[in-house]
Design a protein around this motif. Structure first.
Motif: not given
Length: 512
Positions: A391-404
């Motif tokens: 769950a952290r990896v999936v949510a973290g990937t989404a956060l990467l997309f957002a912040v980048a």
């Protein structure tokens, strides 16, 4: 007579500010969704992330089953390979034995040399049957790390200094609890550790064991691994409790090849001389991490290798979302309708950030199961991760997309040029990630790139754990980031916050 209604209560400044921001947010969302190229770009970002993740698992079908990798009590993939000389213990009991010597041989190509691998292990173990991956607790002498007590593959306790170099070992089993002791003389004992093994069977196997993982020799771009074997001499074992009578039985638990390809000269066995034992063994008892163990497998983050391409696409959209109005001269109309420029920038950041977040969330949630199925279908294994970690990896990937994407928006606002902003994002985010993880730079510079550049944010995807008791290649090229997941992501967030603050400052000071 006409009644006079009281005037409506005045709206507070905070309420007016919220209403005003909602109107700006709605306007920016309308701009975003009505530009077909931006919407298509977001959709393609998700598609590319999934497709690259699936294609990256392509390759020749292997001749082994991915489910043949042992799983520990917590579901983790483990090495469980050692030579075991054992008897059956029913109920409570203890075993005490001295380890009088520990030697070894290391195979470097066709040559053999004397030497003991630092994490070679010789000691006594209580194990819940002979099945690889079952519960165990052991106390041992190691080749270079003193006396240790380990249990269930991931847990390691160093002995107190007083018995760090002891050669007398004792294990005491009481119900589900196993306690290890060390002694320098066999008379005065020091407790090393006490562990609980949930569900430990009444009848267990216990006795002496020897294991030796592959010998690692560091290089500038990783390490080489040579097969190794260890031989230990044990003195007379003293047994108390419910031990079955009879002779010791010896055998290999698991496959020594789990830790590498061992030659015919590196095999296990045991002999009895007088009342003592000489045991030779290879393999390891430890969690599977990076390095050579992943030669036929993937960590969860490897299935998201396409994320860097998806992030780049959403960053392009974020840059265009900011720069297009400058190029077309429409920014003056925007600021005329919404004079508070900081509010406009915040609305743009929220629109592109949420859009990119949802894109990354969907892409990661789809890519992981599809790529896992493809990998396993070709005979590769995927290192299991807990539900929380995934769950952290999936949510973290989404956060990467957002912040980048927000970082790209802020940079484009600063320089007012979409192409230049994308070039900067590639230089500070994508290029360091590719150089560091692709093995194009030595390990030292690669690690620093992933500490001090926005590419540190990719650490949020990492699932591999560094274990002090496992020697392997803990470098970016093998999947390890120098910062913990959330610390690495915080570096990316810090760059984005600085860029946004600078963009907001310049918006207020310069002409549209």
């Amino acid at each position: 007579m006409t009644a006079v209604l009281p005037p409506p209560p005045p709206r507070t400044d905070r309420r007016r500010a919220l209403d005003g921001f909602a109107r700006v947010l709605r306007a920016e969302w309308t701009k975003f969704r009505t530009v077909r190229g931006w919407v298509i770009g977001i959709a393609v970002a998700a598609l590319v992330t999934v497709l690259i993740g699936i294609l990256a698992t392509a390759g020749p079908t292997l001749n082994h089953r991915p489910d043949a990798i042992p799983r520990g009590p917590d579901g983790r993939a483990v090495n469980d390979a050692f030579y075991f000389v054992h008897r059956t213990l029913r109920g409570d009991g203890s075993i005490t034995v001295p380890v009088t010597s520990l030697t070894g041989m290391i195979s470097a190509g066709p040559d053999m040399r004397r030497g003991v691998e630092p994490w070679a292990k010789a000691g006594i173990i209580v194990k819940d049957g002979l099945r690889p991956g079952s519960h165990y607790a052991a106390i041992m002498v190691t080749g270079g790390h003193g006396v240790r007590m380990q249990h269930d593959y991931v847990h390691d306790t160093a002995a107190p200094r007083a018995v760090a170099s002891a050669r007398w070992l004792r294990l005491v089993r009481s119900g589900e609890t196993v306690t290890g002791y060390g002694s320098a003389d066999g008379a005065r004992w020091t407790r090393v550790g006490s562990v609980r093994l949930p569900g430990l069977a009444t009848e267990v196997r216990a006795g002496a064991f020897v294991a030796s993982p592959m010998d690692m020799a560091p290089t500038s771009h990783g390490a080489t691994f040579d097969p190794a074997v260890a031989t230990a001499t044990f003195g007379t074992a003293v047994l108390t409790g419910g031990w079955t009578p009879g002779a010791w039985k010896g055998g290999q638990v698991g496959s020594a090849g789990t830790s590498g390809s061992y030659t015919d000269t590196l095999h296990g066995g045991f002999t009895e001389s007088g009342r003592g034992l000489t045991v030779t063994g290879a393999g390891d008892i430890a969690p599977i991490v990076g390095g050579p163990a992943l030669g036929t497998g993937y960590a969860v983050e490897n299935l998201l290798v396409g994320a860097f391409a998806g992030i780049l696409l959403t960053a392009v959209v974020g840059a265009l979302f900011a720069s297009a109005e400058y190029r077309r001269g429409l920014i003056r109309l925007t600021f005329a309708a919404s004079p508070r420029r900081g509010r406009v920038l915040a609305a743009k950041a929220l629109v592109i950030g949420l859009s990119a977040f949802l894109t990354g969330l969907v892409a990661a949630a789809v890519a992981i199961p599809l790529a896992t199925m493809r990998a396993r279908g070709h005979g590769f294994f995927v290192l299991p991760a807990s539900a929380w970690t995934q769950a952290r990896v999936v949510a973290g990937t989404a956060l990467l997309f957002a912040v980048a994407s927000v970082l790209a928006l802020a940079v484009a606002t600063l320089i007012r040029r979409g192409a230049a902003a994308v070039t900067i994002i590639v230089a500070v985010l994508v290029l360091p990630y590719v150089l560091a993880t692709g093995g194009m730079l030595p390990d030292g510079p690669s690690a620093w790139l992933l500490r001090v550049t926005p590419a540190a944010g990719f650490a949020i995807q990492q699932t591999l754990v560094r274990y002090p008791q496992v020697d392997t290649v803990y470098t970016p090229s093998s999947g390890y980031f120098p910062l913990p997941p959330w610390a690495g992501f915080a570096v990316l967030c810090a760059y984005t916050a600085v860029a946004l603050a600078a963009a907001a400052h310049l918006l207020r000071r310069r002409d549209a």
